[in-house]
Design an enzyme around this catalytic site. Structure first.
Site, PDB file in Angstrom:
ATOM      1  N   ASP A  76       0.863  -1.175   0.000  1.00 25.13           N
ATOM      2  CA  ASP A  76       0.000   0.000   0.000  1.00 25.13           C
ATOM      3  C   ASP A  76       0.906   1.233   0.000  1.00 25.13           C
ATOM      4  O   ASP A  76       2.058   1.167   0.450  1.00 25.13           O
ATOM      5  CB  ASP A  76      -0.886  -0.030   1.252  1.00 25.13           C
ATOM      6  CG  ASP A  76      -1.615   1.280   1.474  1.00 25.13           C
ATOM      7  OD1 ASP A  76      -2.369   1.707   0.577  1.00 25.13           O
ATOM      8  OD2 ASP A  76      -1.417   1.888   2.556  1.00 25.13           O
ATOM      9  N   ASP A  78      -0.208   5.032   0.698  1.00 28.54           N
ATOM     10  CA  ASP A  78      -0.468   6.117   1.640  1.00 28.54           C
ATOM     11  C   ASP A  78      -0.254   5.678   3.088  1.00 28.54           C
ATOM     12  O   ASP A  78      -0.881   4.730   3.568  1.00 28.54           O
ATOM     13  CB  ASP A  78      -1.901   6.622   1.486  1.00 28.54           C
ATOM     14  CG  ASP A  78      -2.165   7.207   0.105  1.00 28.54           C
ATOM     15  OD1 ASP A  78      -1.192   7.446  -0.632  1.00 28.54           O
ATOM     16  OD2 ASP A  78      -3.348   7.417  -0.239  1.00 28.54           O
ATOM     17  N   THR A 183      -2.517   1.029  -4.724  1.00 26.02           N
ATOM     18  CA  THR A 183      -3.035   2.262  -4.155  1.00 26.02           C
ATOM     19  C   THR A 183      -4.285   2.754  -4.870  1.00 26.02           C
ATOM     20  O   THR A 183      -4.496   2.459  -6.048  1.00 26.02           O
ATOM     21  CB  THR A 183      -1.953   3.362  -4.220  1.00 26.02           C
ATOM     22  OG1 THR A 183      -2.502   4.617  -3.787  1.00 26.02           O
ATOM     23  CG2 THR A 183      -1.419   3.522  -5.638  1.00 26.02           C
ATOM     24  N   ALA A 184      -5.082   3.514  -4.140  1.00 22.95           N
ATOM     25  CA  ALA A 184      -6.256   4.150  -4.741  1.00 22.95           C
ATOM     26  C   ALA A 184      -5.864   5.382  -5.550  1.00 22.95           C
ATOM     27  O   ALA A 184      -6.697   5.948  -6.273  1.00 22.95           O
ATOM     28  CB  ALA A 184      -7.263   4.543  -3.658  1.00 22.95           C
ATOM     29  N   ASN A 254      -8.828  -1.024   6.000  1.00 22.82           N
ATOM     30  CA  ASN A 254      -9.528  -1.152   4.713  1.00 22.82           C
ATOM     31  C   ASN A 254      -8.822  -2.140   3.786  1.00 22.82           C
ATOM     32  O   ASN A 254      -9.426  -2.641   2.834  1.00 22.82           O
ATOM     33  CB  ASN A 254      -9.633   0.218   4.031  1.00 22.82           C
ATOM     34  CG  ASN A 254     -10.589   1.145   4.746  1.00 22.82           C
ATOM     35  OD1 ASN A 254     -11.759   0.826   4.946  1.00 22.82           O
ATOM     36  ND2 ASN A 254     -10.094   2.295   5.169  1.00 22.82           N
TER      37      ASN A 254
END
Length: 323
Positions: A76, A78, A183-184, A254
């Site tokens: 991930d 962030d 990542t988003a 999440n």
């Protein structure tokens, strides 16, 4: 209290849009990874300090296993690899380049402050943020945003890489394994960061483009929560990886769906829910933050007034603008 509804996390399972987003991200990642081979090596020298706060971990077998080409690592971005959110830093750069106006700043400053202090990633709020970002880039060339992204990395992101997490990624690279960001953030932004860090590539949110121009629509949905797990699953299938031999790293509850896919899940700078889940399932923990407050609330210790003020400017780029 309705105005604070976006602060409440919501559980979601994988949907058709999650699967579509994951598959699109995996396809984009494999294409861009080819361009990263032989690219610039990582910025600076990584250090391996910052082991989990508290009692020392029990003795562990050598990991990652050198020469295991059926294994890979998924990180991930962030607050795992980088302090703060990549999309916020990108928004700061767009604000500096006058993609939107100062008069919008005060209105959204409090929302960004709450986001940073609460450490919450609500899926609906995140999607609203992506919709706003998409409205800003609609009609712009992909090449233009890539070029700006390179500048923004140097301005806001390079100095925010966690050395400890970077060292973990390097350990996998040194073992001959591929390392992917998940990542988003937009896949273009994620790809820039991966290249600068010398990683294999990146899975990120895929924005639709036609003839190199952004249309203002997503392919599927933001790569968040279950969609990340679908992206990792799709990429692993395409790459012939054994997920039981792979590792995944994240700070957020999440990402439990993604972490649960692999045989070696790590909680990095974990939020409260992930820390609890990790301890209950004997997942490995690493915390590279400093200060008791950072450990409690799940945000970097450096996220003080100055950091919040800077992030507030970025929030403008991420929230739906009212006309």
């Amino acid at each position: 209290m309705a105005a604070l509804g976006w602060l409440t996390p919501r559980r979601r399972s994988a949907t058709a849009r999650s699967v579509l987003a994951g598959e699109a991200s995996a396809e984009a990642a494999r294409k861009t990874a080819q361009t990263l081979d032989g690219a610039d090596s990582a910025d600076g020298t990584a250090s391996a300090d910052g082991v989990d706060a508290g009692a020392g971990p029990p003795a562990e077998p050598e990991f990652p296993v050198a020469g295991d080409d059926l294994a890979a690592a998924f990180f991930d971005l962030d607050n795992t690899v980088m302090q703060g959110a990549a999309i916020f830093h990108f928004g700061r750069g767009l604000y500096k380049r006058e993609f939107f106006h100062r008069r919008e700043l005060a209105r959204f400053a409090w929302q960004q402050a709450w986001f940073r202090l609460a450490g919450v990633e609500d899926p609906e709020h995140m999607q609203d943020a992506r919709d706003s970002a998409l409205s800003i880039v609609k009609g712009h060339k992909v090449s233009e945003l890539m070029s700006i992204g390179e500048e923004i990395y140097d301005e806001y992101m390079a100095e925010r890489i966690w050395p400890g997490t970077r060292a973990l990624a390097q350990a996998h690279l040194d073992a001959g394994q591929k390392v992917w960001l998940v990542t988003a953030a937009p896949v273009e932004t994620a790809t820039i960061i991966a290249r600068r860090l010398g990683l294999t590539g990146a899975l990120g949110t895929v924005a639709e483009s036609v003839d190199g121009i952004y249309t203002g629509r997503l392919v599927g949905e933001p790569l968040h929560g279950p969609a990340k797990a679908e992206a990792v699953r799709a990429l692993a299938a395409a790459e012939g990886l054994d997920l039981e031999r792979c590792a995944a790293y994240s700070d957020s509850h999440n990402d439990i769906p993604m972490l649960s896919l692999v045989g070696h899940p790590y909680a990095i700078n974990p939020d409260t829910k992930l820390r609890k889940h990790a301890r209950a399932h004997d997942w490995r923990l690493r915390d590279y933050r400093t200060g008791r407050k950072a450990v409690k609330v799940g945000v970097p210790a450096a996220a003080g007034v100055g950091a919040i003020a800077g992030g507030a400017a970025a929030a403008i780029a991420l929230h739906r603008r009212r006309k």
